[in-house]
Design a protein around this motif. Structure first.
Motif, PDB file in Angstrom:
ATOM      1  N   GLU A  38       2.396   6.844  -5.093  1.00 50.75           N
ATOM      2  CA  GLU A  38       2.023   7.925  -4.296  1.00 50.75           C
ATOM      3  C   GLU A  38       3.477   8.698  -4.520  1.00 50.75           C
ATOM      4  O   GLU A  38       4.357   8.140  -4.179  1.00 50.75           O
ATOM      5  N   LEU A  82      -7.022  -3.301   6.796  1.00 51.91           N
ATOM      6  CA  LEU A  82      -5.767  -3.715   6.259  1.00 51.91           C
ATOM      7  C   LEU A  82      -5.352  -5.320   6.620  1.00 51.91           C
ATOM      8  O   LEU A  82      -5.526  -5.526   7.864  1.00 51.91           O
ATOM      9  N   ARG A 100      -0.213   7.223   2.265  1.00 48.86           N
ATOM     10  CA  ARG A 100      -1.409   7.747   2.492  1.00 48.86           C
ATOM     11  C   ARG A 100      -2.693   6.695   2.988  1.00 48.86           C
ATOM     12  O   ARG A 100      -3.619   6.963   3.812  1.00 48.86           O
ATOM     13  N   ASP A 101      -2.439   5.338   2.729  1.00 56.43           N
ATOM     14  CA  ASP A 101      -3.334   4.598   3.177  1.00 56.43           C
ATOM     15  C   ASP A 101      -3.378   4.107   4.636  1.00 56.43           C
ATOM     16  O   ASP A 101      -4.194   3.619   5.226  1.00 56.43           O
ATOM     17  N   ILE A 141       0.844  -1.274   0.005  1.00 58.06           N
ATOM     18  CA  ILE A 141      -0.054   0.067   0.119  1.00 58.06           C
ATOM     19  C   ILE A 141       0.684   1.288  -0.039  1.00 58.06           C
ATOM     20  O   ILE A 141       2.130   1.149  -0.199  1.00 58.06           O
ATOM     21  N   CYS A 142       0.253   2.443  -0.138  1.00 54.47           N
ATOM     22  CA  CYS A 142       1.106   3.654  -0.101  1.00 54.47           C
ATOM     23  C   CYS A 142       0.967   4.283   1.438  1.00 54.47           C
ATOM     24  O   CYS A 142      -0.068   3.914   2.303  1.00 54.47           O
ATOM     25  N   THR A 153       0.810  -6.394   5.466  1.00 53.80           N
ATOM     26  CA  THR A 153       0.806  -5.319   4.925  1.00 53.80           C
ATOM     27  C   THR A 153       2.146  -4.625   4.867  1.00 53.80           C
ATOM     28  O   THR A 153       2.660  -4.566   6.162  1.00 53.80           O
TER      29      THR A 153
END
Length: 266
Positions: free
Chosen positions: A141, A71, A63-64, A60-61, A75
């Protein structure tokens, strides 16, 4: 690059302590071990991506991480500091695998050479605006790494606000979307720097202290584990398991000894 039995066993149990963020810098062509501690070879980087994919890790980025509920256990956030142009093949490798990452860019130097002074490190080409837009369109991102890679704790209030705020504005103008995430250059930050980042409107910011990403329960102090030039797949497996920069066997032995002593205490 085979993984030893112990590291493989540790990896099997990794991913239950919350999201983990990894920090990269330069990704150089070839398959050797770069001289610079903060660089990794392209071949080694690709092998690391394949390990994450094969072991079921979701990328993920940054911002996530602001809303981490939901999640999956495994992750990981892949982050790249500075914005070196040699990261472009790394972006392509990620995109080919359907994986995402966050790049923290020094806005002043986009499309040119790195203008900050690090002893023993020659200036390097920085990603262009066109490349950053392509990366954004592919789901990556783009975050800010200040305007000039300044040590924020050494600036006065006006300089701090300029470095943090203008980098956000300049990068948003380049990529055509809001810039939400920040990384403190050199890992240097204090309460004043964090407040400046908050006032500038960032929702997430990364530090260089290792540990599980959200251990401090503060989205403006997201921890990251460093990936070094000599890290092979076994080292990466142990870093995923322990969220620590030092996963040498000597350190692992001290950790195991400490756990054993704790268990044996009456």
């Amino acid at each position: 690059m085979p993984i030893d039995f112990i590291s493989r066993r540790l990896l099997r149990n990794a991913g239950t302590h919350g999201p983990l963020a990894l920090m990269y810098h330069s990704v150089v062509p070839g398959d050797g071990v770069p001289d610079w501690k903060w660089a990794v070879s392209y071949r080694r980087f690709v092998a690391q991506l394949d390990l994450l994919r094969d072991e079921g890790w979701t990328t993920i980025c940054v911002r996530d991480l602001v809303h981490p509920a939901g999640l999956p256990n495994r992750t990981v956030v892949l982050t790249f500091d500075d914005g070196y142009a040699d990261n472009y093949p790394a972006f392509e490798a990620l995109a080919q695998r359907g994986m995402r990452a966050t790049w923290f860019i020094v806005s002043r130097d986009v499309g040119g050479m790195s203008g900050w002074d690090d002893p023993g490190v020659a200036p390097q080409r920085i990603l262009s605006g066109e490349q950053l837009r392509e990366m954004t369109a592919a789901g990556m991102e783009i975050g800010a790494h200040s305007r000039s890679h300044a040590r924020l704790t050494e600036l006065d209030d006006a300089g701090l606000a300029d470095e943090v705020g203008r980098s956000k504005t300049e990068l948003a103008g380049i990529v055509g979307e809001s810039v939400q995430s920040f990384a403190y250059p050199y890992g240097k930050y204090d309460d004043r720097a964090v407040d400046a980042v908050r006032r500038a409107g960032y929702t997430g910011a990364c530090i260089t202290r290792p540990g599980w990403a959200l251990r401090d329960n503060d989205p403006l102090r997201i921890r990251r584990v460093s990936i070094f030039a000599q890290d092979d797949l076994a080292a990466l497996a142990r870093k995923l398991a322990f969220a620590d920069n030092d996963v040498s066997w000597r350190h692992m032995l001290r950790y195991a000894s400490g756990r054993l002593v704790t268990r044996l205490r009456p």
